[in-house]
Each structure stands twice: as structure tokens, then as C-alpha cells.
Design a protein around this motif. Structure first.
Motif, PDB file in Angstrom:
ATOM      1  N   ARG A  68       0.833  -1.210   0.000  1.00  0.00           N
ATOM      2  CA  ARG A  68       0.000   0.000   0.000  1.00  0.00           C
ATOM      3  C   ARG A  68       0.869   1.262   0.000  1.00  0.00           C
ATOM      4  N   LEU A  69       2.005   1.130   0.668  1.00  0.00           N
ATOM      5  CA  LEU A  69       2.938   2.263   0.700  1.00  0.00           C
ATOM      6  C   LEU A  69       3.497   2.531  -0.697  1.00  0.00           C
ATOM      7  N   LEU A  70       3.832   1.414  -1.366  1.00  0.00           N
ATOM      8  CA  LEU A  70       4.401   1.479  -2.707  1.00  0.00           C
ATOM      9  C   LEU A  70       3.450   2.156  -3.689  1.00  0.00           C
ATOM     10  N   TYR A  71       2.161   1.807  -3.535  1.00  0.00           N
ATOM     11  CA  TYR A  71       1.175   2.383  -4.454  1.00  0.00           C
ATOM     12  C   TYR A  71       0.591   3.703  -3.931  1.00  0.00           C
ATOM     13  N   GLY A  72       1.259   4.249  -2.944  1.00  0.00           N
ATOM     14  CA  GLY A  72       0.867   5.558  -2.416  1.00  0.00           C
ATOM     15  C   GLY A  72      -0.494   5.570  -1.746  1.00  0.00           C
ATOM     16  N   LYS A  73      -0.936   4.412  -1.249  1.00  0.00           N
ATOM     17  CA  LYS A  73      -2.250   4.352  -0.606  1.00  0.00           C
ATOM     18  C   LYS A  73      -2.150   4.538   0.916  1.00  0.00           C
ATOM     19  N   MET A  74      -0.920   4.808   1.368  1.00  0.00           N
ATOM     20  CA  MET A  74      -0.739   4.925   2.815  1.00  0.00           C
ATOM     21  C   MET A  74       0.391   5.896   3.114  1.00  0.00           C
ATOM     22  N   GLU A  75       0.248   6.620   4.205  1.00  0.00           N
ATOM     23  CA  GLU A  75       1.289   7.538   4.662  1.00  0.00           C
ATOM     24  C   GLU A  75       2.454   6.733   5.238  1.00  0.00           C
ATOM     25  N   PHE A  76       3.697   7.270   5.079  1.00  0.00           N
ATOM     26  CA  PHE A  76       4.842   6.532   5.618  1.00  0.00           C
ATOM     27  C   PHE A  76       4.776   6.424   7.133  1.00  0.00           C
ATOM     28  N   LEU A  77       4.452   7.567   7.798  1.00  0.00           N
ATOM     29  CA  LEU A  77       4.410   7.578   9.270  1.00  0.00           C
ATOM     30  C   LEU A  77       3.465   6.500   9.789  1.00  0.00           C
ATOM     31  N   GLN A  78       2.285   6.454   9.217  1.00  0.00           N
ATOM     32  CA  GLN A  78       1.265   5.489   9.635  1.00  0.00           C
ATOM     33  C   GLN A  78       1.742   4.046   9.354  1.00  0.00           C
ATOM     34  N   ALA A  79       2.304   3.862   8.145  1.00  0.00           N
ATOM     35  CA  ALA A  79       2.737   2.520   7.745  1.00  0.00           C
ATOM     36  C   ALA A  79       3.869   2.023   8.647  1.00  0.00           C
TER      37      ALA A  79
END
Ligand SMILES: Nc1ncnc2c1ncn2[C@@H]1O[C@H](COP(=O)(O)OP(=O)(O)OP(=O)(O)O)[C@@H](O)[C@H]1O
Length: 574
Positions: free
Chosen positions: A264-275
Motif C-alpha cells: 500500500r505504501l508502494l502504491y501511495g495508498k498509505m502515509e509513511f508515518l502510519q505505515a
């Protein structure tokens, strides 16, 4: 069931459990805060391009939280250890009291060695249960739940993965639980068999050697040792395999969260901090469950080992004394036996309808062939067991209504194999009276004809004797035990005369001591010597559990054929 019982014991110390729960709760908070701070600092430094000036206040906060977390870990372990020592100390006391109350009832079916293993190893294994297993069980119930709530609130998908995978660990533990417990039970029974055999070998070494059987016993012991080794290996194998399986399960679950978050991080569906925060929390969620898994086997072993413990603790004791009446006597009481019958095995009476009055200060001798029931009668009189039928009245009051302590304060007892415990001779004599002083001990020893031999020992009264009186002769042991009786100065004295093994000199010394003892007391004596019969005011002749004659020596000699036969046998021996 046993587990419930074990937890009930811990519930008596609620304060400790509350401390463990609170520690877990604060630890949970610290874990979450630590993960967030790390995620925040990394995110700030690398992505948000925050400078050191902005980030530096977070470092001491992180340091404080890490310190708090480790301190809580230490504190939690300490509380667990304290809880364990309190509960096991209490269980050990209850067990010892129970064994004392049950007396021969528990010692007869249980072999001493097995009983010792139970008291030492069985209780010891519970330490692990209370110090590790139970605290980890509490942590595993609190910390993962806290993390789960945070993750669910923050990221539903990761939360659902955790919610589905985390319970797999306890479910797996439950599945192998009963199997592991069965193995632990096998291990326990082979351990108690091994220690039982070892104890028997030590106790009977002289006889075994004399009959050339010691090698056989050693081989038996070896076999038991091998069986214990195999059982232990089986337990360890399952413990290692299941620990491995739990590790794999936890790792796969963490990996699942990592992959899903990563994608999800890779596809920009999630914030880095949250992930990153969720990723840091994932292993922390499984950690208490993995810890629980590692101490799970120790917990199961404790449950298996303690099973026997509870059967003893919960066994109904038939107390002889109801401890209802407090009585003191200025002079010896009258003792009446009213239609007393007793049997050890249902249907096989060893005493039948005994009616007997023992007046204050009377000297009563009990005689009869071997197996007649003399010792049984004495045990009933002593209050060591309660007769199956009939009553024993002390100044008109049933014996069992008295306070146990009051009765034993009045009774002195000397039997054929008195107990000599490891310690000094003075300490052994002082068993007769709490806090007895040196002079009193010496006086009692003189009355018992023991002073001379004790004085001749290199360390006199301070001479150490071994367990069971090792280092003393049979006659010396008897006289030390007799000194105890003199020291106690009880109003009623019950004696089982030594039958054999005493030389003429020791016999004479004991005779003199008995003469002294017979003054101013009620004496009940299982007589094996003619002199005791001559001295008795009343002789009770017992055969096959029944009174077959009662009277003075001359009277019985004139009237009673069985008595005449016994006396002829005694004369032959003398
Ligand atoms: N704990 C027990 N369980 C079962 N039977 C027992 C027990 N103790 C004693 N007996 C039996 O009770 C009967 C009476 O035993 P007791 O010891 O009272 O005899 P005794 O007259 O003192 O014998 P002795 O002079 O040989 O010591 C015997 O048949 C004995 O086998």
C-alpha cells in the motif's frame, strides 16, 4: 480444573495480580509510544525533512520510554517472583500440615521417596507457573489487545490481519495443551518412581547388601533413570517443536502485515508515518503471545506435576480431635474405654468390644501374643486414631472433644523405635519440653540412665547424632527418648517396652529408669518383660483383639491358662 485451582491460589494475592496487570497496561502504553516516537523521528528526519532542532526533544522522550519499558519488565518479573514465592510457600505449608494431619493415612499408600519428590519438585514446578506463566498470561491478555485497538483505529486492513492471525497462537497452544500435559504427567510419574526407588535403595542398603541384592536394585534404579530420561526427552521434543511452530506462526503473521503495508505504501495508498508505525507495532503484538508460548510448557508441566498435590491437599482428613474442650488436670485423669472396637480393613476387627477403666496413677500392663492388638489399643489411647466404634472417656469427657494440644501436654510416649532427628543429643532430649535448659536436660538424662554415656562422649550433650540416631546404639536411643519423657513430666505415660537387643547392663539401667518413671503417674505399658508385669497394678491380657483376662500377676498366673503360657515363653526368653 487443576488450572482453576492454581489460579484460585493466586487470587488470594490479588495485590500482586493487580500490579502485574497494571505493569502490563503501562508497558502496552510504552510500547505504543515507543513505536510512534521512532516512526515520527524517522519520518521527520528522512521524509518531512525536519531539522535536528525540531526533532531533538523527541530523543530524551524516547530514551525515557525505553528506560520505562525495561524497568517495567524488571519490575514485572520481580512481582511475579514474589507472587510465586508467596503462593508456593503457602501451598508447601498447607501440604505439610495436611500430611501431618493425615499421618499414616497418607504415608501408607505413598512411598516416602515419592512424597518427598512431591513436596520438593512438585511445589518447585509451581514456581514457574506463578513466576512466569501466569504473569505472561496476563500480559498476553492485555498488551496485544491495546495494540490491536490502536492499529484498528489507525488502519483497518492491518488491524483485521492482526485480529485474524493473533488468536492462532493461543488456539495452537490449546490444541497441543492436553497432549503436552499428558507427556508432562508421564514425566512426573517416572520422576517420582525414580526418587521412590532411590530412597528405598538408600533406606534398605544394609539389608540389600546382606542378601546380595544391591546390584539388582541398582539396575532397577538405572532402568527408572532411563525411563525418566526418555520421558523428559519426549517433553522437550514437543516443547521445542511447538515453540518453533509458534515462532513460525508469529513471523508469518508479522510478514503478512509487512507485505500488505509495504504494497500500500508502494502504491501511495498509505502515509509513511502510519505505515511504519503499524509495522513497528506488528511484532510487538505477537511478542507477548510468543513469550507465553515459551513458558507454556513449563506451565503445563506445573499443572501435571501438581495434580497429585491437590489430591493430597483435598483429601478428607478424619481428625481425631474436635478441639472443643480445653481441660487441664492437677492429677492424672480417669480413663475409661467403653465398648471400643477397631478395624483397619472393613470387616476385619482387630479390637473387639474393649471395656476398660484405668484409674488415676494406676500402672497398667498390656500383654498378649504378637498381632493381638496391643499397639492398636495404645494408638487409640494416644489419640492417633479414632476407634471405629465405642468411646474413650477422659474424666467422663470423650477424648476427641478435647483440645489436641491439651491432651498431648499430658501424655508422654515412648515406643520401640523412637525418632532421633539429626542434631545434638541435648536438642533431641529437649524435644520433650519447649525451651528446656541444660540442667533440666541433664536431670532428665540422669533419670533415664543416659547421663553417664552422654558425659563420656567427646562433646557430651553437644554431640551431633545422625538421622534416625546414627552413631548411637539401640539402648542409647531408647534412653535418650526416655529422657524426653522424663523432661516432659507428663501425668500419663504410655510405653511400648523395647523387646530385644539390649544387653544386661542397659536393661538394668532401663529397669531403674522405669522404676523412677512409675512414680506419681498413670502408666500404660505394653509389657515385654516380667519385671513390668510384677510391678503392674493391673494386667490386661489381649488375644485376637479381645480381653481374655484382667488382674494382677499372681491372680492371672493362678487363673489364666493363656497367661501362664505367655509367662512360660517370657521366662524362656529371660
Ligand atoms: N495399619 C494397619 N493396617 C492394616 N492392618 C494393621 C495395621 N496395623 C496393624 N494391623 C493389623 O492389626 C492387628 C493387630 O496389630 P497390632 O500391631 O495392634 O498388634 P500387636 O499386639 O501390637 O503386635 P506385636 O506385639 O507383634 O507388635 C494385626 O493383625 C496387624 O496385622
Amino acid at each position: 480444573m487443576i488450572e482453576k485451582r492454581l489460579n484460585q491460589e493466586a487470587l488470594k494475592y490479588k495485590g500482586y495480580l493487580v500490579k502485574i496487570a497494571l505493569t502490563s497496561f503501562i508497558s502496552g502504553g510504552a510500547i505504543i509510544a515507543q513505536a510512534y516516537l521512532i516512526a515520527y523521528i524517522i519520518n521527520g528526519a528522512f521524509l518531512a525533512k525536519k531539522g535536528l532542532g525540531e526533532l531533538w526533544p523527541f530523543f530524551p522522550a524516547l530514551f525515557l520510554i525505553v528506560t520505562l519499558r525495561f524497568s517495567l519488565g524488571y519490575f514485572g518479573e520481580k512481582v511475579g517472583a514474589n507472587l510465586a514465592s508467596k503462593v508456593t510457600g503457602e501451598i508447601r505449608n498447607v501440604l505439610l500440615e495436611k500430611i501431618a494431619a493425615l499421618g499414616t493415612k497418607v504415608l501408607l499408600p505413598e512411598k516416602t521417596g515419592e512424597l518427598l519428590t512431591l513436596i520438593l519438585e512438585g511445589v518447585e514446578s509451581l514456581e514457574v507457573y506463578y513466576a512466569r506463566y501466569l504473569p505472561q498470561l496476563i500480559s498476553a491478555g492485555i498488551i496485544p489487545l491495546m495494540i490491536l485497538v490502536v492499529v484498528l483505529a489507525l488502519d483497518l486492513i492491518s488491524g483485521i490481519i492482526m485480529l485474524l492471525t493473533a488468536p492462532l497462537i493461543p488456539v495452537f497452544m490449546m490444541l497441543i495443551g492436553s497432549f503436552a500435559e499428558k507427556l508432562a504427567q508421564k514425566q512426573w510419574s517416572s520422576l517420582s518412581r525414580l526418587s521412590g526407588k532411590f530412597f528405598e535403595l538408600l533406606q534398605g542398603i544394609a539389608d540389600l547388601k546382606a542378601f546380595g541384592r544391591s546390584k539388582e536394585q541398582v539396575n532397577e534404579l538405572k532402568k527408572s533413570g532411563l525411563m525418566f530420561r526418555d520421558a523428559t526427552m519426549e517433553v522437550l521434543r514437543v516443547a521445542f517443536l511447538s515453540a518453533l511452530a509458534l515462532e513460525v506462526l508469529a513471523t508469518i503473521s508479522t510478514a503478512m502485515v509487512a507485505v500488505e503495508v509495504g504494497l500500500r505504501l508502494l502504491y501511495g495508498k498509505m502515509e509513511f508515518l502510519q505505515a511504519f508505525f503499524v509495522l513497528l507495532l506488528a511484532p510487538e503484538l505477537y511478542l507477548p503471545l510468543r513469550n507465553l508460548g515459551s513458558s507454556f510448557h513449563a506451565g503445563r508441566t506445573a499443572i501435571a506435576f501438581s495434580q497429585k498435590l491437590w489430591t493430597i491437599i483435598e483429601e478428607k482428613e478424619s481428625r481425631v480431635f474436635l478441639n472443643k474442650r480445653s481441660i487441664t488436670w492437677d492429677s492424672p485423669p480417669e480413663i475409661i474405654l467403653k465398648q471400643v472396637s477397631h478395624s483397619y480393613i472393613p470387616g476385619k476387627e482387630v479390637l473387639k468390644n474393649i471395656n476398660l477403666t484405668i484409674k488415676p496413677l494406676e500402672k497398667v500392663a498390656i500383654v498378649g501374643p504378637s498381632g493381638a492388638g496391643k499397639s492398636t489399643l495404645v494408638k487409640l489411647l494416644l489419640g492417633l486414631m479414632r476407634p471405629a466404634e465405642g468411646e474413650i472417656l477422659i474424666n467422663g469427657v470423650p477424648l476427641w472433644e478435647l483440645k489436641e494440644k491439651d491432651w498431648y501436654d499430658q501424655v508422654g510416649y515412648l515406643h520401640q523405635t523412637p525418632f532421633i532427628f539429626p542434631g545434638s543429643i541435648a536438642e533431641n532430649i529437649a524435644l520433650g519440653k519447649k525451651g528446656a535448659k541444660g540442667e533440666e536436660i541433664k536431670r532428665a538424662a540422669s533419670l533415664a540412665g543416659a547421663h553417664q554415656f552422654i558425659a563420656e562422649l567427646p562433646q557430651g550433650y553437644d554431640t551431633k547424632v545422625g538421622e534416625g540416631g546414627r552413631g548411637l546404639s539401640g539402648g542409647e536411643r531408647q534412653r535418650i527418648a526416655l529422657a524426653r519423657v522424663f523432661l516432659k513430666d507428663a501425668k500419663i505415660v504410655i510405653l511400648d517396652e523395647p523387646t530385644a537387643g539390649l544387653d544386661a547392663h542397659t536393661e538394668k539401667l532401663l529397669e531403674k529408669a522405669f522404676d523412677e518413671l512409675f512414680q506419681n503417674r498413670t502408666v500404660i505399658i505394653i509389657a515385654h518383660r516380667l519385671s513390668s508385669l510384677y510391678r503392674a497394678d493391673k494386667i490386661i491380657l489381649i488375644d485376637r483383639g479381645e480381653i481374655r483376662g484382667m488382674g494382677r500377676h499372681e491372680q492371672l498366673l493362678a487363673e489364666n491358662e493363656l497367661y501362664r503360657q505367655l509367662i512360660t515363653a517370657y521366662r524362656g526368653e529371660v
